[in-house]
Design an enzyme around this catalytic site. Structure first.
Site, mmCIF file in Angstrom:
data_model
loop_
_atom_site.group_PDB
_atom_site.id
_atom_site.type_symbol
_atom_site.label_atom_id
_atom_site.label_comp_id
_atom_site.label_asym_id
_atom_site.label_seq_id
_atom_site.Cartn_x
_atom_site.Cartn_y
_atom_site.Cartn_z
ATOM 1 N N CYS A 144 0.828 -1.213 0.000
ATOM 2 C CA CYS A 144 0.000 0.000 0.000
ATOM 3 C C CYS A 144 0.864 1.266 0.000
ATOM 4 O O CYS A 144 0.651 2.168 -0.811
ATOM 5 C CB CYS A 144 -0.949 -0.026 1.195
ATOM 6 S SG CYS A 144 -0.163 -0.518 2.743
HETATM 7 N N1 NAP Z 1 -4.533 -4.124 4.841
HETATM 8 C C1 NAP Z 1 -3.984 -3.428 3.840
HETATM 9 O O1 NAP Z 1 -4.219 -2.214 3.688
HETATM 10 C C2 NAP Z 1 -3.087 -4.104 2.855
HETATM 11 C C3 NAP Z 1 -2.684 -3.391 1.715
HETATM 12 C C4 NAP Z 1 -1.838 -4.008 0.782
HETATM 13 C C5 NAP Z 1 -1.421 -5.311 0.985
HETATM 14 N N2 NAP Z 1 -1.808 -5.976 2.112
HETATM 15 C C6 NAP Z 1 -1.326 -7.353 2.263
HETATM 16 O O2 NAP Z 1 -2.419 -8.209 1.933
HETATM 17 C C7 NAP Z 1 -2.354 -9.402 2.715
HETATM 18 C C8 NAP Z 1 -3.658 -9.524 3.502
HETATM 19 O O3 NAP Z 1 -3.797 -8.374 4.334
HETATM 20 P P1 NAP Z 1 -5.080 -8.125 5.234
HETATM 21 O O4 NAP Z 1 -4.944 -6.748 5.761
HETATM 22 O O5 NAP Z 1 -6.302 -8.505 4.492
HETATM 23 O O6 NAP Z 1 -4.807 -9.168 6.404
HETATM 24 P P2 NAP Z 1 -5.848 -9.793 7.445
HETATM 25 O O7 NAP Z 1 -6.976 -8.855 7.656
HETATM 26 O O8 NAP Z 1 -5.033 -10.187 8.623
HETATM 27 O O9 NAP Z 1 -6.400 -11.095 6.709
HETATM 28 C C9 NAP Z 1 -5.596 -12.145 6.304
HETATM 29 C C10 NAP Z 1 -6.434 -13.388 6.200
HETATM 30 O O10 NAP Z 1 -5.595 -14.449 5.735
HETATM 31 C C11 NAP Z 1 -6.071 -15.667 6.240
HETATM 32 N N3 NAP Z 1 -4.907 -16.537 6.474
HETATM 33 C C12 NAP Z 1 -3.876 -16.330 7.332
HETATM 34 N N4 NAP Z 1 -2.971 -17.337 7.236
HETATM 35 C C13 NAP Z 1 -3.446 -18.183 6.286
HETATM 36 C C14 NAP Z 1 -3.002 -19.413 5.749
HETATM 37 N N5 NAP Z 1 -1.864 -19.979 6.134
HETATM 38 N N6 NAP Z 1 -3.772 -20.013 4.805
HETATM 39 C C15 NAP Z 1 -4.929 -19.452 4.379
HETATM 40 N N7 NAP Z 1 -5.424 -18.302 4.860
HETATM 41 C C16 NAP Z 1 -4.683 -17.663 5.805
HETATM 42 C C17 NAP Z 1 -6.815 -15.364 7.538
HETATM 43 O O11 NAP Z 1 -8.086 -15.960 7.412
HETATM 44 P P3 NAP Z 1 -8.545 -17.285 8.227
HETATM 45 O O12 NAP Z 1 -7.750 -17.314 9.497
HETATM 46 O O13 NAP Z 1 -10.003 -17.023 8.448
HETATM 47 O O14 NAP Z 1 -8.264 -18.422 7.299
HETATM 48 C C18 NAP Z 1 -6.974 -13.835 7.536
HETATM 49 O O15 NAP Z 1 -8.301 -13.416 7.674
HETATM 50 C C19 NAP Z 1 -1.132 -9.230 3.642
HETATM 51 O O16 NAP Z 1 -0.032 -9.891 3.083
HETATM 52 C C20 NAP Z 1 -0.916 -7.725 3.672
HETATM 53 O O17 NAP Z 1 0.421 -7.370 3.921
HETATM 54 C C21 NAP Z 1 -2.643 -5.412 3.034
#
Ligand code: NAP
Length: 332
Positions: A144
């Site tokens: 981001c």
């Molecule tokens: N938030 C932002 O603004 C943003 C912006 C750009 C990029 N990102 C990137 O995008 C990715 C997701 O971010 P997020 O903010 O959406 O994170 P989040 O809210 O923590 O969600 C991540 C989801 O991944 C799932 N998960 C975790 N480990 C897993 C595994 N081993 N296998 C399958 N599912 C798994 C979990 O779901 P369950 O436990 O329900 O399976 C969790 O709900 C990250 O790498 C982050 O760095 C985030």
């Protein structure tokens, strides 16, 4: 297109669901959550009630095998478990994690873990890599902060000596799981600098900007403010010959002429991009100090993550990149 989302219980996963609900050419057929497999999506994402009949499924390949494309919206270090398997059976992938944004050696150094499943990927900053994205099976969606930062300076990076990024992000950048850092009393009425000289997104910025100028020196200070969405970046660009403000606007207009989602403004506000895939940019000149200040505003969950991921999916499948994303921001 049939779409799968691994990590659909998280913030970027739910944002993908929100944006894809009205996409005319894409249908979400699988959304995973390990915690909530078997539960209807709306039970967690109440704001999506009425839009999906789907239930969450486990992140197994057999639940994703009818997909044309899968978004991996999971933490770094986890995407690499899924991406090679998906590619192997011919499913295209847009990875929202950091697992494929850097070369293997830099990734292992910066993220402190071995990369088990490295593949070459195209860096998914759509405005800069559209042609390569169109041919790619694997797109590494940018972080981001790098999205707002790189778009702010790409048109003038070639002539920059030093670029100082001062960036402020809303709390959703940290994901859906609460922590002590994001706990309300710790952030309320506060702006908190963190990882002041060692944020991992620095490496993405340097990698991209050195394509324009291998000599440029970059620094980056991330901060969090107590809002849900948005990243505001002030890029202080020091250069020997500073163009006038009018010349700078001309340079930017030329550079971004085919880029619907980059909007040049006289000034910017996070509230003018909220909920949208736009990156707004405003430019100011400080002649006395040989400095150009370029401010950019994005919604971290849209242009900084899920919106850009859909923009990339559109390009990968030969669609107009605006498909499903052509709506105004939410104001106020
Ligand atoms: N938030 C932002 O603004 C943003 C912006 C750009 C990029 N990102 C990137 O995008 C990715 C997701 O971010 P997020 O903010 O959406 O994170 P989040 O809210 O923590 O969600 C991540 C989801 O991944 C799932 N998960 C975790 N480990 C897993 C595994 N081993 N296998 C399958 N599912 C798994 C979990 O779901 P369950 O436990 O329900 O399976 C969790 O709900 C990250 O790498 C982050 O760095 C985030």
């Amino acid at each position: 297109m049939k779409v799968g989302i691994i990590g659909a219980s998280g913030y970027t996963g739910s944002e993908l669901l929100r944006l894809l609900a009205l996409h005319p050419k894409a249908e979400v057929v699988a959304a995973t959550s390990r915690q909530l497999a078997g539960e209807p999506i709306w039970k967690l994402h109440r704001f999506l009630k009425g839009f999906y009949d789907l239930k969450f499924v486990e992140p197994d390949l057999k639940n994703l095998d009818e997909c044309d494309v899968v978004f991996t919206a999971v933490p770094h270090g986890e995407a690499m478990r899924y991406v090679p398997q998906l590619l192997e059976v011919g499913i295209k992938v847009v990875d929202l994690s950091a697992d494929y944004r850097l070369d293997k050696e830099t990734y292992e150094k910066v993220y402190g873990k071995k990369h088990e499943g490295y593949r070459d990927a195209v860096y998914g900053l759509t405005e800069l890599h559209r042609d390569e994205i169109a041919k790619a099976d694997l797109v590494a969606n940018p972080g981001c902060y790098p999205t707002g930062a790189i778009l702010a300076v790409a048109p003038i990076a070639e002539n920059a000596e030093i670029i100082v990024f001062d960036a402020k992000s809303g709390i959703s950048g940290a994901g859906a799981k609460p922590t002590e850092f994001t706990h309300y009393p710790n952030l309320h009425e506060a702006i908190v600098p963190y990882k002041v000289t060692n944020h991992r997104h620095y490496w993405e910025m340097v990698r991209e900007l050195s394509r324009f100028n291998p000599e440029v020196r970059v620094s980056f200070t991330p901060q969090v403010f107590p809002g849900s969405r948005g990243i505001l970046t002030n890029a202080h660009v020091f250069m020997n010959d500073v163009p006038s403000r009018d010349e700078l606007y001309e340079i930017y207009e030329r550079f971004y002429r085919d880029c619907y989602f980059v909007r040049l403004q006289d000034e910017i506000r996070l509230s003018w991009v909220r909920g949208s895939n736009f990156c707004d940019i405003a430019i100011f000149v400080d002649e006395q100090n040989g400095r150009v200040v370029v401010s950019s505003a994005i919604d971290n969950l849209v242009k900084g993550a899920s919106g850009q991921a859909i923009q990339n999916m559109n390009v990968m499948f030969g669609l107009d990149e605006k498909t499903g994303l052509e709506f105004p921001p939410l104001f106020p």
